[in-house]
Design a protein around this motif. Structure first.
Motif, PDB file in Angstrom:
ATOM      1  N   PRO B 356       0.818  -1.211   0.000  1.00 53.72           N
ATOM      2  CA  PRO B 356       0.000   0.000   0.000  1.00 53.72           C
ATOM      3  C   PRO B 356       0.851   1.259   0.000  1.00 53.72           C
ATOM      4  N   ARG B 357       2.156   1.101   0.206  1.00 50.86           N
ATOM      5  CA  ARG B 357       3.023   2.278   0.142  1.00 50.86           C
ATOM      6  C   ARG B 357       3.588   2.488  -1.255  1.00 50.86           C
ATOM      7  N   ASN B 358       3.235   1.624  -2.183  1.00 54.64           N
ATOM      8  CA  ASN B 358       3.663   1.843  -3.552  1.00 54.64           C
ATOM      9  C   ASN B 358       2.927   3.044  -4.121  1.00 54.64           C
ATOM     10  N   THR B 359       3.618   3.734  -4.993  1.00 59.16           N
ATOM     11  CA  THR B 359       2.980   4.875  -5.636  1.00 59.16           C
ATOM     12  C   THR B 359       1.994   4.372  -6.681  1.00 59.16           C
ATOM     13  N   ASN B 360       1.167   5.277  -7.153  1.00 64.10           N
ATOM     14  CA  ASN B 360       0.230   4.924  -8.210  1.00 64.10           C
ATOM     15  C   ASN B 360       0.971   4.340  -9.413  1.00 64.10           C
ATOM     16  N   GLU B 361       2.083   4.978  -9.750  1.00 63.36           N
ATOM     17  CA  GLU B 361       2.845   4.565 -10.927  1.00 63.36           C
ATOM     18  C   GLU B 361       3.352   3.135 -10.754  1.00 63.36           C
ATOM     19  N   GLU B 362       3.832   2.843  -9.532  1.00 71.20           N
ATOM     20  CA  GLU B 362       4.355   1.511  -9.266  1.00 71.20           C
ATOM     21  C   GLU B 362       3.241   0.471  -9.282  1.00 71.20           C
ATOM     22  N   LEU B 363       2.120   0.859  -8.745  1.00 70.05           N
ATOM     23  CA  LEU B 363       1.003  -0.089  -8.715  1.00 70.05           C
ATOM     24  C   LEU B 363       0.500  -0.364 -10.124  1.00 70.05           C
ATOM     25  N   TYR B 364       0.508   0.697 -10.942  1.00 67.84           N
ATOM     26  CA  TYR B 364       0.093   0.514 -12.327  1.00 67.84           C
ATOM     27  C   TYR B 364       1.040  -0.451 -13.031  1.00 67.84           C
ATOM     28  N   VAL B 365       2.325  -0.214 -12.838  1.00 65.35           N
ATOM     29  CA  VAL B 365       3.313  -1.073 -13.492  1.00 65.35           C
ATOM     30  C   VAL B 365       3.244  -2.496 -12.921  1.00 65.35           C
ATOM     31  N   ALA B 366       2.994  -2.609 -11.621  1.00 64.66           N
ATOM     32  CA  ALA B 366       2.927  -3.928 -10.983  1.00 64.66           C
ATOM     33  C   ALA B 366       1.791  -4.747 -11.581  1.00 64.66           C
ATOM     34  N   GLN B 367       0.608  -4.113 -11.729  1.00 69.85           N
ATOM     35  CA  GLN B 367      -0.498  -4.897 -12.280  1.00 69.85           C
ATOM     36  C   GLN B 367      -0.268  -5.193 -13.756  1.00 69.85           C
ATOM     37  N   LYS B 368       0.394  -4.248 -14.420  1.00 68.17           N
ATOM     38  CA  LYS B 368       0.692  -4.490 -15.831  1.00 68.17           C
ATOM     39  C   LYS B 368       1.700  -5.632 -15.945  1.00 68.17           C
ATOM     40  N   PHE B 369       2.639  -5.649 -15.013  1.00 68.83           N
ATOM     41  CA  PHE B 369       3.629  -6.734 -14.990  1.00 68.83           C
ATOM     42  C   PHE B 369       2.937  -8.087 -14.810  1.00 68.83           C
ATOM     43  N   ALA B 370       2.008  -8.111 -13.828  1.00 70.98           N
ATOM     44  CA  ALA B 370       1.311  -9.378 -13.576  1.00 70.98           C
ATOM     45  C   ALA B 370       0.498  -9.780 -14.789  1.00 70.98           C
ATOM     46  N   ARG B 371      -0.201  -8.822 -15.387  1.00 68.31           N
ATOM     47  CA  ARG B 371      -1.130  -9.161 -16.471  1.00 68.31           C
ATOM     48  C   ARG B 371      -0.424  -9.410 -17.783  1.00 68.31           C
ATOM     49  N   VAL B 372       0.539  -8.518 -18.096  1.00 68.37           N
ATOM     50  CA  VAL B 372       1.172  -8.628 -19.408  1.00 68.37           C
ATOM     51  C   VAL B 372       2.322  -9.631 -19.382  1.00 68.37           C
ATOM     52  N   VAL B 373       3.218  -9.485 -18.388  1.00 60.89           N
ATOM     53  CA  VAL B 373       4.406 -10.342 -18.387  1.00 60.89           C
ATOM     54  C   VAL B 373       4.069 -11.738 -17.880  1.00 60.89           C
ATOM     55  N   MET B 374       3.257 -11.771 -16.756  1.00 55.66           N
ATOM     56  CA  MET B 374       3.016 -13.070 -16.126  1.00 55.66           C
ATOM     57  C   MET B 374       1.678 -13.688 -16.552  1.00 55.66           C
ATOM     58  N   GLY B 375       0.857 -12.891 -17.255  1.00 54.79           N
ATOM     59  CA  GLY B 375      -0.386 -13.456 -17.794  1.00 54.79           C
ATOM     60  C   GLY B 375      -1.384 -13.878 -16.747  1.00 54.79           C
ATOM     61  N   THR B 376      -1.466 -13.136 -15.635  1.00 61.40           N
ATOM     62  CA  THR B 376      -2.443 -13.489 -14.611  1.00 61.40           C
ATOM     63  C   THR B 376      -3.102 -12.231 -14.046  1.00 61.40           C
ATOM     64  N   ASN B 377      -4.315 -12.396 -13.553  1.00 60.06           N
ATOM     65  CA  ASN B 377      -4.974 -11.296 -12.861  1.00 60.06           C
ATOM     66  C   ASN B 377      -4.714 -11.328 -11.354  1.00 60.06           C
ATOM     67  N   SER B 378      -3.882 -12.249 -10.899  1.00 59.88           N
ATOM     68  CA  SER B 378      -3.620 -12.360  -9.466  1.00 59.88           C
ATOM     69  C   SER B 378      -2.648 -11.275  -9.004  1.00 59.88           C
ATOM     70  N   VAL B 379      -3.163 -10.100  -8.832  1.00 61.12           N
ATOM     71  CA  VAL B 379      -2.354  -9.001  -8.317  1.00 61.12           C
ATOM     72  C   VAL B 379      -3.189  -8.274  -7.271  1.00 61.12           C
ATOM     73  N   ASP B 380      -2.620  -8.057  -6.114  1.00 60.90           N
ATOM     74  CA  ASP B 380      -3.426  -7.449  -5.052  1.00 60.90           C
ATOM     75  C   ASP B 380      -2.510  -6.757  -4.045  1.00 60.90           C
ATOM     76  N   LEU B 381      -3.143  -6.014  -3.165  1.00 59.20           N
ATOM     77  CA  LEU B 381      -2.398  -5.327  -2.109  1.00 59.20           C
ATOM     78  C   LEU B 381      -2.309  -6.196  -0.873  1.00 59.20           C
ATOM     79  N   ALA B 382      -1.227  -6.063  -0.161  1.00 55.10           N
ATOM     80  CA  ALA B 382      -1.053  -6.854   1.058  1.00 55.10           C
ATOM     81  C   ALA B 382      -2.044  -6.454   2.129  1.00 55.10           C
ATOM     82  N   THR B 383      -2.616  -5.248   2.039  1.00 54.22           N
ATOM     83  CA  THR B 383      -3.573  -4.813   3.067  1.00 54.22           C
ATOM     84  C   THR B 383      -5.007  -5.106   2.685  1.00 54.22           C
ATOM     85  N   ASN B 384      -5.209  -5.765   1.564  1.00 48.16           N
ATOM     86  CA  ASN B 384      -6.589  -5.923   1.091  1.00 48.16           C
ATOM     87  C   ASN B 384      -7.260  -7.137   1.741  1.00 48.16           C
TER      88      ASN B 384
END
Lengths: 599, 951
Positions: B356-384
């Motif tokens: 949750p301390r990641n910036t918006n930009e990092e979170l955007y890239v993180a989900q893009k990484f999961a979806r585009v590079v790793m091909g999964t929708n399993s991306v979430d916050l540790a506080t969720n």
């Protein structure tokens, strides 16, 4: 007259007649009487009456103002002269009961005065030096009635004013009446009371407060306390009338914690008025509703300042607020409020009852009515006087007060409390008038007049006053908190003979800054004692503060300085710190009225 | 609205508005009037009298013509301006008055250096040995060169020697409380701290003590701050003009530069000015006075919890596990190892857990990484851990977002807080609420089975059986409908489904609700009246106590409450979901959530999928991903085999996600991005040293949708760290993915704008460019020093902000129709479990009257020792044969047990055992803690099963 007032008046008249049908003994148990031993006298009297099986009414009353004569026992036995016995001791009581009450033979050698002068060798009360020339309006019931008896108050015309206002006058008419009377605030500023009321009356808020200020912490002043002690109903009635005139919803009597009798008696007077339908909803059946209560505060002189008082009423530390907004707009709990001195309000019932013209007929052109003066210090008859404006200070001090008792020269008067000034003896011919006095730099203020003879060191007395001002500063604004501390330090150095060459200039620099910069009156007036003393006695200050040889002043008690880090010395109850201001309770020693030892 | 007027100061005409005092008007116009007790954030006080000016009073109407106006000396902080007012601020009498006041003031403040004749020659590090006592030197004062008294004496020069006697107070410095020291030898009794604590924070820890020359500031009877109810927000330190109140940590450190950023501790988004010293160490955090979300306020976390970034134990170099041990390697080697490892686990056998301390930009890239590079929708916050809190908003309003600006909370006439410990977890949100409640302008209703700080301030505190929040809200809804308190006008215009909703209220009869919650009909009716008749109203909720999947329906019921009372689309009205992490809102907006794509588009929305995959030039997976809880469960089962965890020192120790350690152990491959070698990072196969939030650029979105800029405040020189953004992009490129070559964070935001229109107008550059400018400090005009250093404060932008010239949307949902949710009755989970038949609700409050307590020094610090009281309902006590005053032990299902004296009270619902611990203890615990980051060590207060046994 309202329908509700009639039966009350009738009942009161009955009670009054009943009191006069059998022996009625009034013992003055106010602050002054108790200090002189009235408690023991009262106890002895009750015991004696029961031992001698005498049926008599005993009432505790407030002081008559003749403080030098306390304990004062006022004996009225039908068929004899109503006699005031002075400086009564418990040992004297048995004989008074036996001879005066039982045998109906008043004891002339112990008597101070009689009501009508029918006892040979005893002056009538009105001819006593201290009583002659007094006009009693606010103090009209002092020593006359039991302060806790609503009936006795009503029997002497009480609540007639309220009844008149509620039954026959509009609010505007009451305000106008007070304005026409020329009544000015007795708290020090002498502002027109009627005008002040009209500010509050003009505010449309449904909740408005009338505050009556009995903080009265001035050394040398005891008039507000005395009114509440001798006749609290007059204040309550005045406050209800003020509430009616201004459309206020609540009255708060503000009394310093520790003024025990005033608190007790005012609280009980308010309760009695609630019971009689004179307070609460639908007063005297006229539809006007008004509530009153007593509010207390811890010992703090500044709590008498109107905005600090509002803080205190709200339960906060009493520190002044800044203005604007003024209390008439934003006061207690943020509601419009009007603050009046106890004395001011106590005139109101009589002004309404007897009319503005009557009141305006007393006093001078600009200062109407009477003032209450508290005489103390080096004076023969210390006590409380109500005199019309316009008499000279010389008459007040030398004739009514009996002058300096040991025959020494009077040097000056200290007037208006510790924030007031010094009036040198050369100006004693000044007329008692608010404007004239404030022009002379000696405001009348709280009504305290401390007479000082030639032995008094002006520097030392100034130091004592400053010690009071310093200790009572609330500490909020910097000029007052630090200015009073430094003024006191400089004066302490002077009294110790350690003055520095720059001290006179420094005092002036600091003092003028306090006047210009302070937040409230305490700091703004805090330099007054010094500046007025300097004006009249500059040479004495210079001599005291010179290297050549300061006049030795005996070591003083009290705080040397109360800045943090500076050394504190001992406790500081008023009597210890300001021994000069404790009311002189020495027995009277005039040749003709020398009391004999108890028999 | 304030009126525009003109006043004349020193002959110069200045334009101002009629709601100001003279001092503010003059200072705003650049005419400096010295002051010490006044503070721009607080009400005027009028004590120091340094701001004296002369005001011209027109002659009275009856005065002869040509009479000159009178000049009256007044304190400019208490004189309201009026049109045509003429003020003199520098003439002779004014100067002289200030001169003496300053002289008086310095007679009790150490001032050797302040009035020294060679002050201009004196370097900041000089120790002057010749002239001055050690105590009287500025160089030995912790606030040297940061002190307002210094500014004032430099502006208003004093002679070196004064005729007044100087008195040092010789008081002992108060050092035994946590976080900050109090040296009353330096105090000038301006009472700013007293007023800040009372007026701004509503805590009243301080008061004035003594009077006259003895007057000082202090706690009641000289007690410790802990006993006095201090919540250690630090507001008093920030307003202290001298060195009397100073932070313990880095006490004597001088900053060499300052920079603003946004606090990373919670979603309030406090802007804070950080001071950095010449050795690149962050030494102080000062909340920004003019910031939109916090207005100069912070909490103990933001004020004192920043310093972990300086910590020696930070991970210094990348590490790779070789032969079972983590070994330091080069960045290249680490990237190679991570890329090789991750390439084997594409699809749903991989999960990415972001911080949750990641910036918006990092979170955007993180989900893009999961979806585009790793091909999964399993991306979430540790506080969720409680998605129901935000999901319900999307159900009703289409997007999940807080609607209320923190600034508007003060104006709300009613506030409902449901199961939220917000004075601890989102502290600064509590500030405007407490202010308004204390001012008597706001009705506060609290629904909570625990006792927390806000329950003290509440107009009405409903204390239901734990886990029955839904029934309580349903009962209130029904009372509002039955009493006819609904906002007809709003419902007609903006609401659908009213009849169905009313029908669904049928089971929520007062009797049923009372049986379920323990709250009588009169309590619900009182709450209904307060909430429905005081508009605007805010509904804040965290639903900490909700259990058994009731969070989503409860949040929907609250949305209904807002809708039927007409509290949507207006300033100071609406729903305020309270989440925990600093950028939880941003994570939703960025699509760092398995079921949401960037811009909060549902992952199965075909149009969105198409739009986004076109923008990315890569397919977006359409298979359902796993939330964090699911990912851990799957990992334990062996379904998820690899994880990338952006730790940022997260811990998973409160048990919400089950045995996380076991899950990590089971993984075949794990990459961690972390600042510390935390228990999580120790499990990883590749560890990257991540930059702290103060070391990177980006944006956070707070709980009012305000996007605020983070800036590179400093760089820990001992650490070779990189921002998560850079690490993820480099890794993605290493794994052969396109579309991860971003120049800076604005490039990421530009791409985000293409797929998420609500963010289209937002860029880091714009946020900084539109910052509100204030003045730079100088000796001629020390004003900005006194209002803290800021020379420009970014106001942030509240999304939706669709274009570069769009001003943002402070109040969303101003139009459109919303459908009321249908409620269904849910029985509360019954705890007839023989082992734990009761529910424990443990609250935390600052102080409790009637609790005898004692302050015991532990090491260097004080802490509070007191008798614990365990409270039970009398009926339960009778059944279990316990008596008032008896010693008893409470054993919770978590294993925790507390022994205390038993008290019986009907305030506790039957079946509940209540225990309240002190905040003070927590504060000491935090400061004494060896854990570098306090955020994750605030134990949560949740209802847990428990039993009672005799001690």
């Amino acid at each position: 007259m309202t329908d509700a007032y009639q039966p009350l008046r009738k009942r009161a008249d009955g009670v009054w007649a009943g009191l006069h049908a059998k022996p009625w003994i009034r013992v003055s148990t106010g602050l002054q009487g108790m200090a002189a031993g009235a408690g023991e006298v009262l106890e002895a009297l009750r015991a004696e009456l029961s031992r001698q099986r005498v049926d008599a009414t005993v009432s505790e009353v407030g002081t008559t103002g003749l403080c030098y004569a306390e304990p004062l026992v006022d004996v009225h036995v039908p068929g004899t002269a109503r006699t005031l016995y002075h400086n009564v001791t418990p040992e004297q009581v048995a004989r008074i009961v036996a001879e005066h009450v039982k045998a109906q033979r008043p004891i002339a050698e112990w008597a101070h005065a009689t009501a009508d002068g029918t006892l040979e060798g005893v002056p009538p009360r009105g001819e006593l030096p201290m009583m002659k020339g007094q006009v009693r309006v606010a103090l009209r019931n002092a020593g006359e009635i039991d302060p806790l008896s609503l009936e006795q108050y009503v029997a002497r015309g009480g609540f007639e004013g309220l009844d008149k206002a509620l039954s026959g006058m509009t609010r505007e008419q009451v305000v106008q009446e007070v304005r026409d009377s020329g009544l000015r605030g007795r708290g020090g500023a002498a502002f027109s009371t009627g005008t002040k009321w009209s500010f509050l009356a003009g505010n449309k808020s449904p909740i408005k407060y009338i505050l009556c200020n009995c903080e009265e912490g001035d050394p040398g002043a005891f008039n507000d306390k005395t009114i509440l002690e001798t006749d609290p109903f007059t204040l309550v009635e005045g406050c209800i009338i003020a509430g009616y005139a201004t459309g206020a919803s609540n009255g708060i009597v503000f009394i310093r914690h520790g003024h025990h009798e005033p608190i007790e008696r005012t609280t009980r007077a308010i309760e009695a008025c609630y019971e009689a339908g004179l307070l609460g909803k639908n007063i005297l059946g006229t539809g006007f509703s008004y509530d009153m209560e007593v509010s207390l505060v811890g010992e703090s002189y500044v709590a008498g300042e109107e905005t600090a008082l509002m803080e205190a009423v709200e339960g906060k530390r009493s520190m002044p607020r800044f203005r604007p907004p003024f209390p008439a707009a934003v006061g207690v709990w943020g509601k419009p409020s009007n603050i009046n001195n106890i004395k001011t309000i106590s005139y109101v019932p009589e002004i309404v009852r007897q009319g503005a013209k009557w009141f305006a007929g007393i006093g001078t052109e600009r200062s109407k009515g009477t003032v209450i003066a508290c005489l103390s210090g080096h004076i023969k008859y210390p006590g409380l006087l109500e005199v019309p404006c316009g008499i000279t200070m010389r008459h007040l001090v030398e004739v009514m007060g009996g002058g300096e008792p040991s025959g020494k020269r009077i040097k000056f008067l200290q007037t208006g409390g510790p924030l007031g000034g010094m009036l040198p003896a050369a100006q004693l011919d000044m007329v008692l008038d608010f404007d004239e006095m404030s022009r002379a730099g000696a405001m009348f203020g709280s009504g305290g007049l401390i007479v000082c003879n030639e032995d008094t060191s002006i520097v030392d007395l100034t130091r004592v006053l400053l010690a009071f001002d310093q200790m009572e500063s609330c500490g909020k604004c910097f000029p007052c908190r630090l200015g009073t501390s430094h003024l006191l330090e400089i004066l302490e150095r002077a009294c110790d003979g350690r003055s520095r060459p720059t001290d006179l200039d420094l005092m002036d620099r600091v003092g003028r800054n306090m006047r210009a910069g302070s937040l409230c009156g305490h700091g703004q007036l805090g330099y007054n004692p010094v500046s007025s003393a300097l004006k009249a006695f500059a040479d004495e200050f210079k001599a005291q503060m010179s290297d050549a040889g300061p006049i030795p002043i005996p070591p003083f008690v009290g705080p040397r300085s109360t800045r943090r880090g500076a050394q504190m010395t001992g406790d500081t109850p008023t009597a210890q710190v300001y021994p000069e201001f404790v009311i002189n309770l020495q027995p009277v020693t005039t040749a003709s009225q020398q009391p004999t030892a108890a028999g | 609205m304030p009126k525009e007027i003109k006043i004349k100061v020193n002959g110069q005409e200045i334009a101002t508005t009629d709601d100001k005092m003279v001092i503010q008007a003059a200072n705003d116009a650049g005419i400096y009037i010295p002051y010490l007790c006044y503070h721009p954030g607080m009400k005027p006080y009028g004590a120091c009298r340094m701001c004296m000016v002369q005001v011209e009073m027109p002659p009275p109407p009856n005065a002869p013509a040509g009479t000159a106006p009178a000049l009256v000396m007044q304190a400019s902080c208490t004189v309201p301006v009026r049109d045509g007012l003429v003020v003199h601020t520098t003439n002779e009498p004014v100067q002289q008055t200030r001169d003496v006041i300053m002289d008086l003031l310095l007679s009790e403040h150490p001032h050797g250096c302040l009035t020294c004749h060679r002050i201009d020659l004196c370097g900041p590090q000089d120790i002057c040995l010749r002239h001055v006592d050690v105590n009287d030197r500025c160089v030995t004062c912790p606030k040297n060169e940061r002190c307002e008294l210094k500014d004032t004496t430099r502006f208003h020069t004093q002679k070196q020697y004064s005729a007044l006697t100087y008195q040092y107070r010789n008081l002992q410095v108060e050092t035994k409380d946590p976080f900050f020291d109090r040296d009353y030898n330096l105090c000038i009794v301006c009472a700013r701290c007293v007023r800040a604590c009372d007026e701004l924070r509503g805590d009243v820890v301080y008061g004035m003590t003594e009077r006259a020359g003895q007057v000082l500031v202090g706690t009641a009877l000289g007690s410790s701050l802990l006993e006095s109810g201090c919540e250690f927000c630090g507001a008093c330190i920030d307003v202290c003009p001298v060195g009397a109140l100073v932070e313990k940590e880095n006490k004597w450190e001088r900053p060499s530069r300052v920079m603003q950023s946004v606090c990373d501790e919670c979603p309030v988004g406090c802007q804070i000015t950080y001071e950095v010293n010449q050795w690149e160490k962050v030494v102080r955090a000062i909340p920004e006075l003019n910031a939109p979300a916090n207005h100069g306020q912070a909490c103990y976390k933001g004020k004192f919890g920043y310093s972990y970034v300086n910590h020696k134990q930070r991970i210094k170099r990348p590490m790779v596990r070789r032969d079972g041990e983590l070994r330091q390697v080069s960045w290249e080697e680490a990237f190679a190892a991570a890329a090789e490892g991750l390439a084997k686990y594409k699809g749903n056998q991989f999960a990415l857990i972001a911080s949750p301390r990641n910036t918006n930009e990092e979170l955007y890239v993180a989900q893009k990484f999961a979806r585009v590079v790793m091909g999964t929708n399993s991306v979430d916050l540790a506080t969720n851990d409680r998605p129901g809190v935000y999901e319900a908003l999307a159900d009703v309003f289409g997007v999940s977002a807080g609607m209320v600006s923190i600034d508007d909370l003060n104006a709300a006439k009613a506030v409902l807080v449901v199961s939220a410990n917000l004075t601890e977890e989102q502290n600064v949100v509590g500030v405007p609420i407490k202010q308004a409640v204390r001012a008597g302008t706001q009705q506060l209703v609290v629904i909570d089975s625990r006792e927390v700080e806000l329950t003290r301030h509440a107009t009405l505190w409903l204390r239901p059986y734990p886990g029955t929040d839904l029934a309580v809200v349903g009962g209130i809804l029904r009372a509002i409908v039955d009493e006819g308190l609904v906002s007809k006008e709003f419902i007609d215009a903006r609401v659908d489904g009213y009849d169905d909703f009313v029908k669904s209220l049928a089971p929520f009869t007062p009797e049923a609700v009372e049986r379920e919650t323990g709250l009588g009909p009169d309590r619900l009716l009182a709450a209904a009246k307060l909430l429905a008749t005081n508009a605007p109203a805010v509904f804040a909720y965290a639903l900490d106590n909700s259990v058994g999947g009731t969070r989503r329906p409860t949040a929907r019921a609250l949305a209904n409450l807002a809708l039927i009372t007409g509290n949507v689309g207006k300033p100071g009205a609406g729903l305020m979901p309270l989440r925990r992490g600093a950028n939880d809102q941003g994570a939703l907006d960025m699509g760092a959530e398995p079921f949401l794509l960037p811009g909060q588009a549902p992952f199965n929305n075909v149009a969105a999928l198409k739009r986004i995959s076109r923008a990315w030039g890569a397919p977006v997976p359409d298979r359902e991903g796993l939330r964090v809880a699911g990912a851990f469960a799957a990992a334990r089962k062996g379904d998820v085999k690899a994880m990338l965890v952006i730790g940022d020192h997260l811990t998973f120790e409160d048990g919400t996600f089950g045995d996380t350690a076991a899950a990590f152990d089971k993984l075949e491959f794990m990459v961690a991005l972390d600042q510390f070698l935390s228990p999580t990072a120790q499990k990883a196969d590749v560890v990257f040293p991540a930059a702290a939030w103060l070391e990177k650029q980006g944006t956070y979105t707070n709980l009012e949708r305000r996007v605020q800029p983070l800036r590179r405040v400093f760089k820990n020189k001992a650490v070779d760290s990189r921002a998560d953004l850079d690490i993820l992009c480099a890794l993605a490129q290493r794994m052969g993915a396109d579309g991860f070559a971003y120049g800076d964070s604005d490039d990421v935001l530009a791409e985000l704008g293409m797929v998420a229109p609500a963010y289209a107008g937002i860029s880091h550059r714009r946020l900084l460019a539109e910052a509100v400018k204030t003045k730079k400090p100088s000796n001629d005009n020390p004003l900005p020093t006194q209002v803290l250093y800021s020379d420009a404060v970014p106001m942030g932008l509240q999304w939706p902000c669709s274009a570069a010239d769009h001003p943002g949307t402070p109040v969303p949902f101003g139009e459109g129709k919303f459908t009321l949710a249908v409620l269904s009755w849910r029985e509360r989970p019954k705890h007839d479990d023989a082992q734990f038949p009761l529910m424990l609700t443990h609250g935390r409050v600052l102080l409790q009257s009637g609790h005898p307590m004692e302050v015991v020094p532990q090491g260097k610090l004080n802490s509070i020792k007191r008798e614990e009281y365990v409270t039970l309902h009398p009926a339960d006590a009778a059944r279990m044969k316990f008596a008032e005053g008896q010693r008893a032990r409470m054993v919770a299902a978590t294993g925790k047990s507390v022994t205390g004296t038993l008290r019986l009270s009907e305030q506790v619902p039957p079946g509940v055992v209540s225990l309240t611990t002190l905040f003070g203890e927590l504060a000491v615990e935090l400061e004494a803690s060896t854990h570098p980051d306090p955020m994750n060590h605030v134990p949560r207060l949740e209802a847990v099963p428990a039993r009672m046994e005799p001690a």
